[in-house]
Design a protein around this motif. Structure first.
Motif, PDB file in Angstrom:
ATOM      1  N   LEU A 575      38.388  71.795  66.342  1.00 38.89           N
ATOM      2  CA  LEU A 575      38.994  70.552  65.566  1.00 38.89           C
ATOM      3  C   LEU A 575      39.518  69.595  66.024  1.00 38.89           C
ATOM      4  CD1 LEU A 575      39.773  73.473  63.229  1.00 38.89           C
ATOM      5  CD2 LEU A 575      39.185  71.224  62.014  1.00 38.89           C
ATOM      6  N   GLN A 576      39.313  68.308  65.620  1.00 40.26           N
ATOM      7  CA  GLN A 576      40.075  67.148  66.466  1.00 40.26           C
ATOM      8  C   GLN A 576      40.834  66.270  65.612  1.00 40.26           C
ATOM      9  OE1 GLN A 576      36.565  65.327  67.938  1.00 40.26           O
ATOM     10  NE2 GLN A 576      36.088  66.617  69.583  1.00 40.26           N
ATOM     11  N   ALA A 577      42.225  66.084  65.969  1.00 42.76           N
ATOM     12  CA  ALA A 577      42.962  65.513  65.101  1.00 42.76           C
ATOM     13  C   ALA A 577      42.983  63.808  65.799  1.00 42.76           C
ATOM     14  CB  ALA A 577      44.266  66.166  64.831  1.00 42.76           C
ATOM     15  N   HIS A 578      43.148  62.923  64.694  1.00 41.16           N
ATOM     16  CA  HIS A 578      43.257  61.378  65.272  1.00 41.16           C
ATOM     17  C   HIS A 578      44.490  60.963  64.495  1.00 41.16           C
ATOM     18  CE1 HIS A 578      39.639  61.405  67.501  1.00 41.16           C
ATOM     19  NE2 HIS A 578      39.152  62.352  66.678  1.00 41.16           N
ATOM     20  N   THR A 579      45.261  59.879  65.283  1.00 38.07           N
ATOM     21  CA  THR A 579      46.222  59.084  64.478  1.00 38.07           C
ATOM     22  C   THR A 579      45.980  57.881  64.564  1.00 38.07           C
ATOM     23  OG1 THR A 579      47.564  58.520  66.688  1.00 38.07           O
ATOM     24  CG2 THR A 579      48.096  60.875  65.371  1.00 38.07           C
ATOM     25  N   ASP A 580      46.433  56.961  64.061  1.00 38.65           N
ATOM     26  CA  ASP A 580      46.400  55.448  64.035  1.00 38.65           C
ATOM     27  C   ASP A 580      47.014  54.740  65.206  1.00 38.65           C
ATOM     28  OD1 ASP A 580      49.050  55.045  63.163  1.00 38.65           O
ATOM     29  OD2 ASP A 580      48.707  55.154  61.193  1.00 38.65           O
ATOM     30  N   SER A 581      47.083  53.613  65.375  1.00 38.28           N
ATOM     31  CA  SER A 581      47.624  52.909  66.649  1.00 38.28           C
ATOM     32  C   SER A 581      49.027  52.770  66.612  1.00 38.28           C
ATOM     33  CB  SER A 581      46.880  51.675  66.952  1.00 38.28           C
ATOM     34  OG  SER A 581      47.183  50.792  65.725  1.00 38.28           O
ATOM     35  N   ARG A 582      49.816  52.986  65.701  1.00 38.58           N
ATOM     36  CA  ARG A 582      51.138  52.517  65.494  1.00 38.58           C
ATOM     37  C   ARG A 582      52.014  53.890  65.901  1.00 38.58           C
ATOM     38  NH1 ARG A 582      51.085  51.212  58.878  1.00 38.58           N
ATOM     39  NH2 ARG A 582      49.913  53.125  58.973  1.00 38.58           N
ATOM     40  N   GLY A 583      53.135  53.200  66.415  1.00 41.03           N
ATOM     41  CA  GLY A 583      54.137  54.322  67.047  1.00 41.03           C
ATOM     42  C   GLY A 583      53.853  54.447  68.393  1.00 41.03           C
ATOM     43  N   ASN A 584      54.635  55.366  68.963  1.00 39.88           N
ATOM     44  CA  ASN A 584      54.777  55.808  70.395  1.00 39.88           C
ATOM     45  C   ASN A 584      53.412  56.517  70.846  1.00 39.88           C
ATOM     46  OD1 ASN A 584      55.557  58.095  72.460  1.00 39.88           O
ATOM     47  ND2 ASN A 584      56.844  56.142  73.128  1.00 39.88           N
ATOM     48  N   ASP A 585      53.012  56.319  71.916  1.00 42.50           N
ATOM     49  CA  ASP A 585      51.580  56.795  72.374  1.00 42.50           C
ATOM     50  C   ASP A 585      51.713  58.305  72.688  1.00 42.50           C
ATOM     51  OD1 ASP A 585      50.600  54.488  72.123  1.00 42.50           O
ATOM     52  OD2 ASP A 585      50.245  54.015  74.417  1.00 42.50           O
ATOM     53  N   LYS A 586      52.839  58.617  73.296  1.00 46.70           N
ATOM     54  CA  LYS A 586      53.064  59.882  73.609  1.00 46.70           C
ATOM     55  C   LYS A 586      53.298  60.767  72.361  1.00 46.70           C
ATOM     56  CE  LYS A 586      55.956  63.046  76.591  1.00 46.70           C
ATOM     57  NZ  LYS A 586      57.004  62.929  77.504  1.00 46.70           N
ATOM     58  N   ALA A 587      54.256  60.329  71.498  1.00 45.22           N
ATOM     59  CA  ALA A 587      54.383  60.987  70.024  1.00 45.22           C
ATOM     60  C   ALA A 587      53.193  61.061  69.120  1.00 45.22           C
ATOM     61  CB  ALA A 587      55.434  60.055  69.217  1.00 45.22           C
ATOM     62  N   LYS A 627      39.670  49.059  65.568  1.00 39.60           N
ATOM     63  CA  LYS A 627      40.692  48.381  66.201  1.00 39.60           C
ATOM     64  C   LYS A 627      41.663  47.538  65.591  1.00 39.60           C
ATOM     65  CE  LYS A 627      38.252  49.804  69.826  1.00 39.60           C
ATOM     66  NZ  LYS A 627      38.985  51.153  70.754  1.00 39.60           N
ATOM     67  N   ASP A 628      42.896  47.220  66.355  1.00 36.22           N
ATOM     68  CA  ASP A 628      44.082  46.535  65.621  1.00 36.22           C
ATOM     69  C   ASP A 628      43.669  45.173  65.377  1.00 36.22           C
ATOM     70  OD1 ASP A 628      45.589  48.811  65.881  1.00 36.22           O
ATOM     71  OD2 ASP A 628      46.765  48.368  67.571  1.00 36.22           O
ATOM     72  N   ASP A 629      42.729  44.579  66.244  1.00 35.06           N
ATOM     73  CA  ASP A 629      42.518  43.173  65.957  1.00 35.06           C
ATOM     74  C   ASP A 629      41.718  43.089  64.568  1.00 35.06           C
ATOM     75  OD1 ASP A 629      40.244  44.654  67.100  1.00 35.06           O
ATOM     76  OD2 ASP A 629      39.488  42.555  68.219  1.00 35.06           O
ATOM     77  N   VAL A 630      40.929  44.028  64.319  1.00 32.36           N
ATOM     78  CA  VAL A 630      40.055  44.244  63.003  1.00 32.36           C
ATOM     79  C   VAL A 630      41.126  44.334  61.796  1.00 32.36           C
ATOM     80  CG1 VAL A 630      38.459  45.287  61.471  1.00 32.36           C
ATOM     81  CG2 VAL A 630      37.910  44.565  63.915  1.00 32.36           C
ATOM     82  N   ILE A 631      42.122  45.236  62.046  1.00 27.86           N
ATOM     83  CA  ILE A 631      43.050  45.481  60.874  1.00 27.86           C
ATOM     84  C   ILE A 631      44.186  44.204  60.544  1.00 27.86           C
ATOM     85  CG2 ILE A 631      45.115  47.100  60.314  1.00 27.86           C
ATOM     86  CD1 ILE A 631      43.664  49.143  62.147  1.00 27.86           C
ATOM     87  N   ASN A 632      44.457  43.593  62.028  1.00 23.81           N
ATOM     88  CA  ASN A 632      45.348  42.315  61.667  1.00 23.81           C
ATOM     89  C   ASN A 632      44.817  41.305  60.728  1.00 23.81           C
ATOM     90  OD1 ASN A 632      47.289  43.924  63.163  1.00 23.81           O
ATOM     91  ND2 ASN A 632      46.633  42.823  64.994  1.00 23.81           N
ATOM     92  N   LYS A 633      43.303  41.296  60.856  1.00 26.06           N
ATOM     93  CA  LYS A 633      42.620  40.415  60.098  1.00 26.06           C
ATOM     94  C   LYS A 633      42.699  40.408  58.551  1.00 26.06           C
ATOM     95  CE  LYS A 633      39.695  38.805  63.709  1.00 26.06           C
ATOM     96  NZ  LYS A 633      38.370  38.669  64.120  1.00 26.06           N
ATOM     97  N   ALA A 634      43.072  41.594  58.114  1.00 18.94           N
ATOM     98  CA  ALA A 634      43.186  42.008  56.890  1.00 18.94           C
ATOM     99  C   ALA A 634      44.049  41.205  56.200  1.00 18.94           C
ATOM    100  CB  ALA A 634      43.300  43.715  56.354  1.00 18.94           C
ATOM    101  N   LYS A 635      43.768  40.797  54.818  1.00 24.29           N
ATOM    102  CA  LYS A 635      44.579  39.727  53.886  1.00 24.29           C
ATOM    103  C   LYS A 635      45.830  40.406  53.387  1.00 24.29           C
ATOM    104  CE  LYS A 635      40.699  36.837  53.064  1.00 24.29           C
ATOM    105  NZ  LYS A 635      39.855  36.107  51.895  1.00 24.29           N
ATOM    106  N   THR A 636      45.727  41.724  52.958  1.00 24.90           N
ATOM    107  CA  THR A 636      46.994  42.154  52.356  1.00 24.90           C
ATOM    108  C   THR A 636      47.372  43.693  53.196  1.00 24.90           C
ATOM    109  OG1 THR A 636      45.536  43.703  50.766  1.00 24.90           O
ATOM    110  CG2 THR A 636      45.906  41.583  49.949  1.00 24.90           C
ATOM    111  N   LYS A 637      48.466  43.769  52.690  1.00 23.32           N
ATOM    112  CA  LYS A 637      49.378  45.122  53.188  1.00 23.32           C
ATOM    113  C   LYS A 637      48.567  46.290  52.831  1.00 23.32           C
ATOM    114  CE  LYS A 637      53.729  47.528  53.299  1.00 23.32           C
ATOM    115  NZ  LYS A 637      55.120  47.545  52.976  1.00 23.32           N
ATOM    116  N   GLU A 638      47.896  46.479  51.716  1.00 24.92           N
ATOM    117  CA  GLU A 638      47.103  47.477  51.090  1.00 24.92           C
ATOM    118  C   GLU A 638      45.881  47.641  51.728  1.00 24.92           C
ATOM    119  OE1 GLU A 638      48.617  45.039  49.221  1.00 24.92           O
ATOM    120  OE2 GLU A 638      50.168  46.325  48.211  1.00 24.92           O
ATOM    121  N   GLU A 639      45.241  46.614  52.124  1.00 27.46           N
ATOM    122  CA  GLU A 639      43.871  46.673  52.970  1.00 27.46           C
ATOM    123  C   GLU A 639      44.195  47.095  54.255  1.00 27.46           C
ATOM    124  OE1 GLU A 639      41.313  43.003  51.014  1.00 27.46           O
ATOM    125  OE2 GLU A 639      42.563  42.615  52.423  1.00 27.46           O
ATOM    126  N   LYS A 640      45.425  46.779  54.924  1.00 24.79           N
ATOM    127  CA  LYS A 640      45.603  47.216  56.383  1.00 24.79           C
ATOM    128  C   LYS A 640      45.804  48.663  56.400  1.00 24.79           C
ATOM    129  CE  LYS A 640      47.267  42.387  58.015  1.00 24.79           C
ATOM    130  NZ  LYS A 640      48.569  41.962  58.201  1.00 24.79           N
TER     131      LYS A 640
END
Length: 687
Positions: A575-587, A627-640
């Motif tokens: 079982l593999q768990a993944h997080t998003d890019s926000r927050g502290n890497d270690k956390a 990737k973050d650069d793709v997410i940052n191009k989203a127009k709305t907060k909901e899309e991001k």
């Protein structure tokens, strides 16, 4: 012999001329003589002329009633309906006119109107069961006519266009064991006799048709001259051995009743010898429609012999082999025979099932065809069964014959849609066709899967396996009265046949049944298989914000994974768990590891999956799908936020296929072990 309604125009002209006589002629007396001698066609014309001469109301009403009866006798139901109505309006004193009108309406499929008249008759004659039975018959007839999806409605009934004529054609019978030659009776032009004063038609003769290799019947031709005479011949029936033919002959004499008698003709080379009368004939009684049992020992026929329950009854005579003669006729009893008319018997090859026609057992119209079964003692004790629609109709249905043991044959009917008065119809029970069809695809991209092994298990104990084609499709013909379970084949031990194809086992099962299905049907069962990949997704696992605690709804997602482990008992997963890019890497790394472990703990502690089959791995934000650069191009907060959500995922991969439950029984079968290489699966077999 069956009386018919179709009237020859030339005959009408002849009779009209014959009765253009002086007004001094006693039309009423002559009409009564013709009526009493069953010369109904003549009686109708005489009564019509007598009606204009008589003055008394009671005499007029009697004439109207007898005119109606004469029309009824030659099966002209419309004419009978008209004159029964006139008789009732003219105050004919006997309520029987109301009953006869109701019968006439029923015979024309006017069931609502018939019910009204049957109820009128009940008011006049409450103790007579014919009123109540008439109402029941009409109600049942409408139900049977409207019924769908029953065994009876599967019957395919069609008029024999190449055999029927504009005249009367009736009582078909097979002339040989191959069922390639058919005898039937007809009043078409070309026979030996002249005009029958009873029906106004040509005399009836026996005709023959043969079936060619293309399945087409030949042009009907009269039978041998030894059989055809200037009398009325009818209802020929040939023994199974083909050595005897039983037939009816009805004489005719002006102003005198001449009864029908039974005859037997013996085979003489390719033709028939001169017919001889049967020993139990009675000159003063009609005996008709004889058929012989398959073993040749019993003759069935209809007659109004002493001891008859009402009109005509069905009787039987047994053959005395020592005396080489037919014995005294025996009545078949009150289960078959009624106060009305029963006739046109046919005994099936099993010598247990009798088919006959009746106008009194609850039916759809005039004569209906019924089936009666012998009990263990060889007697008929149970009420007969109506063959219902489409075999029966509002008209007269009679003279049935079967092609051996098949539900296939011919019968006679004067129902609407025919060519003449009585026509010959074919019937056959088409086989029920049940097909199972389906497609096996990948759940990921809906692409078809070739060579997936389909396993089918029937309630009869039969088991079948077959593979899907290149388009992922499969099909199979199912049996009648059987229940089935269909799966993508999986060994519940250590082997899944789908491993070879790079897919996980699938526990999806289709259940279907053809039991009590009276219509052909196509069953469909599709399957979607999960491909074996480096990363396999399953329904999203939900956690509390920033925590590894499983939400209650997450257990439903993990139950899906639990079932996958049960269906594939040899796999070990990570079982593999993944997080998003926000927050502290270690956390994030720590959070992903804890989340993966919480899934393992649920499967191990609550669902009892052995730890040897479970591994956990946290990747933090190291393997972002977006990737973050793709997410940052989203127009709305909901899309991001939706894109970040795709990165926060829990997936699993198959580590190996080697797990063997120490408590499972040993198996000599090889284990199929697809090897994961990136996104592709290769196959090896470990011995």
């Amino acid at each position: 012999m069956k009386n018919l309604k179709k009237l020859a125009l030339t005959t009408t002209a002849v009779i009209a001329l014959a009765f253009s006589v002086s007004a001094q002629k006693n039309f009423l007396k002559d009409a009564d003589v013709a009526y009493n001698n069953h010369q109904y066609f003549n009686a109708i014309e005489l009564y019509k002329q007598a009606y204009t001469k008589v003055k008394k109301a009671d005499a007029k009403s009697k004439i109207l009633f007898r005119t109606a009866e004469s029309y009824h006798a030659i099966n002209d139901q419309k004419g009978a309906e008209t004159y029964y109505n006139k008789a009732i309006k003219a105050k004919y004193p006997d309520p029987i006119a109301i009953l006869k009108l109701a019968d006439c309406l029923k015979a024309q499929q006017k069931y609502p109107e018939a019910i009204v008249e049957y109820n009128n008759y009940k008011k006049e004659m409450p103790s007579d069961p014919r009123g109540e039975n008439g109402v029941k018959s009409c109600e049942l007839a409408q139900q049977w006519k409207d019924a769908k999806g029953t065994p009876e409605t599967r019957l395919k009934v069609e008029p024999m266009a190449l055999i029927n004529s504009k005249e009367a054609d009736f009582c078909p019978a097979y002339a040989d064991k191959k069922f390639n030659t058919l005898y039937f009776t007809s009043t078409r032009p070309g026979g030996q006799g002249s005009i029958d004063v009873t029906t106004g038609q040509n005399h009836s003769d026996i005709y023959e048709v043969k079936l060619d290799k293309n399945g087409k019947w030949s042009t009907p031709a009269p039978l041998a001259t030894t059989i055809v005479s200037k009398m009325n011949e009818g209802s020929a029936y040939v023994s199974k051995k083909g050595d005897m033919m039983f037939m009816t002959r009805c004489g005719e004499q002006k102003n005198k009743q001449v009864k029908c008698q039974l005859y037997v003709a013996k085979k003489q080379g390719p033709s028939w010898a001169e017919p001889e009368p049967l020993p139990f004939n009675v000159d003063s009684i009609n005996l008709r429609h004889a058929v012989i049992s398959a073993d040749g020992n019993t003759l069935y026929f209809d007659a109004k012999l002493p001891g008859t329950y009402g009109g005509t009854d069905i009787w039987m005579s047994s053959y005395d082999k020592k005396g080489k003669t037919w014995g005294t006729p025996v009545n078949l009893g009150p289960s078959v025979n009624t106060a009305g008319n029963e006739g046109f018997p046919y005994m099936a090859d099993d010598d247990k099932t009798l088919y006959f026609s009746s106008d009194t057992h609850l039916g759809m119209g005039g004569l209906d065809i019924f089936k009666a079964e012998k009990d263990a003692s060889g007697k008929f004790t149970k009420a007969p069964e109506n063959l219902k629609s489409p075999m029966n109709s509002a008209g007269d249905d009679f003279g049935i014959v079967f092609e051996g043991k098949k539900i296939k044959g011919y019968f006679t009917s004067n129902r609407e849609g025919g060519k003449g008065g009585d026509d010959i119809y074919s019937f056959i029970l088409p086989p029920l066709i049940f097909n199972l069809n389906g497609t096996v695809v990948s759940i990921e991209n809906n692409e078809p899967i070739q060579n997936a092994l389909i396993h089918l298990k029937g309630s009869s104990g039969d088991m079948f396996e077959f593979k899907t084609a290149a388009d992922g499709k499969y099909n199979f013909k199912l049996k009648e009265n059987t229940s089935y379970e269909v799966t993508v084949a999986t060994d519940k031990g250590t082997i899944s046949q789908t491993f070879k194809l790079g897919f996980l086992a699938n526990k999806d099962m289709g259940k279907l049944t053809t039991v009590d299905n009276n219509e052909s049907k196509d069953f469909i069962k599709d399957f979607a298989l999960t491909p074996v990949k480096a990363e396999i997704r399953f329904p999203a696992v939900q956690y509390d914000l920033g925590k590894a605690t499983l939400r209650p709804e997450s257990k439903d997602s993990l139950n899906f994974l639990y079932q996958t482990l049960i269906d594939n008992p040899s796999i070990v997963i990570e079982l593999q768990a993944h997080t998003d890019s926000r927050g502290n890497d270690k956390a994030n790394q720590k959070l992903s590891e804890d989340r993966a472990k919480s899934c393992v703990d649920y499967l191990n502690l609550e669902k009892k999956i052995p730890l040897e089959r479970l591994m956990s791995k946290g990747w933090g934000e190291k393997k972002l799908l977006i990737k973050d650069d793709v997410i940052n191009k989203a127009k709305t907060k909901e899309e991001k936020e939706a894109l970040h959500q795709k990165n926060r995922r829990t997936v699993f991969r198959i580590v190996n296929w080697d797990y063997v439950d120490p408590n499972a029984p040993k198996s000599d079968k090889p284990i199929y072990k697809p090897q994961v290489k990136g996104e592709e699966v290769s196959e090896t077999i470990e011995e």
